[in-house]
Scaffold this active site. Structure first.
Site, short mmCIF file in Angstrom:
data_model
loop_
_atom_site.label_atom_id
_atom_site.label_comp_id
_atom_site.label_asym_id
_atom_site.label_seq_id
_atom_site.Cartn_x
_atom_site.Cartn_y
_atom_site.Cartn_z
N LEU A 175 0.82 -1.20 0.00
CA LEU A 175 0.00 0.00 0.00
C LEU A 175 0.87 1.26 0.00
CD1 LEU A 175 -2.92 1.16 0.43
CD2 LEU A 175 -2.39 1.13 2.87
N HIS A 176 0.50 2.23 -0.81
CA HIS A 176 1.19 3.52 -0.80
C HIS A 176 0.27 4.60 -1.37
CE1 HIS A 176 2.14 1.55 -4.64
NE2 HIS A 176 2.27 2.76 -5.17
N GLN A 177 0.32 5.76 -0.73
CA GLN A 177 -0.47 6.92 -1.15
C GLN A 177 0.44 7.88 -1.91
OE1 GLN A 177 -3.76 8.37 -0.20
NE2 GLN A 177 -3.29 10.39 0.51
#
Length: 167
Positions: free
Chosen positions: A120-122
């Site tokens: 997960l990464h924003q």
């Protein structure tokens, strides 16, 4: 200028490998120095680093330390810290880079366009009114006006010790 030579992008363009837990760059980054991993800030459950293959100057990523792939797998603490780090990154980018807007987002899964779908990464992508070359279609290339190391150093230096809520 008729041609822009950016051979470093070929590594990204030609690599279709989706890393798993054993070779995940977002799991490996926190074990490196901040300078080597392009990390600008570390929190308790998540950290902020520059995108090695940025869409725009100052393109940052907020990643949980845990190797999870979907936003709904994040704990309430991770969600809160990802949000707080995103807000701080925006404030610092405005201060240091003078950006006028942002694109924020998470691509969930390879089918949704995640370059690294397993972790997960924003994305936090600074934008300027004069920037008319975002996500270029022609040549699939973007010119960046600063070196990643210089951008990392300026953002890290401006990062507040205790970001806290905005005034």
């Amino acid at each position: 200028m008729q041609r822009l030579w950016v051979p470093h992008r070929m590594v990204y363009v030609q690599d279709h490998h989706q890393p798993d837990r054993s070779d995940c760059p977002f799991c490996a980054a926190p074990a490196s120095s901040d300078e080597d991993a392009l990390i600008v800030a570390r929190g308790e459950t998540a950290y902020v680093l520059l995108n090695l293959f940025p869409y725009n100057n100052g393109h940052m990523l907020v990643c949980p330390y845990r190797h999870i792939s979907q936003y709904d797998e994040a704990t309430p603490e991770e969600v809160a810290e990802i949000g707080a780090l995103t807000q701080t990154a925006m404030r610092v980018a405005r201060e240091v880079m003078g950006c006028e807007g942002f694109n924020l987002g998470m691509n969930q899964g390879q089918i949704a366009g995640a370059g690294i779908a397993a972790h997960l990464h924003q994305h936090i992508v600074p934008r300027w009114a004069s920037d008319a070359n975002f996500f270029p279609i022609v040549a699939k290339t973007k010119a960046l006006p600063q070196l990643l190391g210089d951008v990392r150093a300026s953002i890290a230096a401006a990062w507040p010790v205790d970001p806290g809520p905005a005034d």
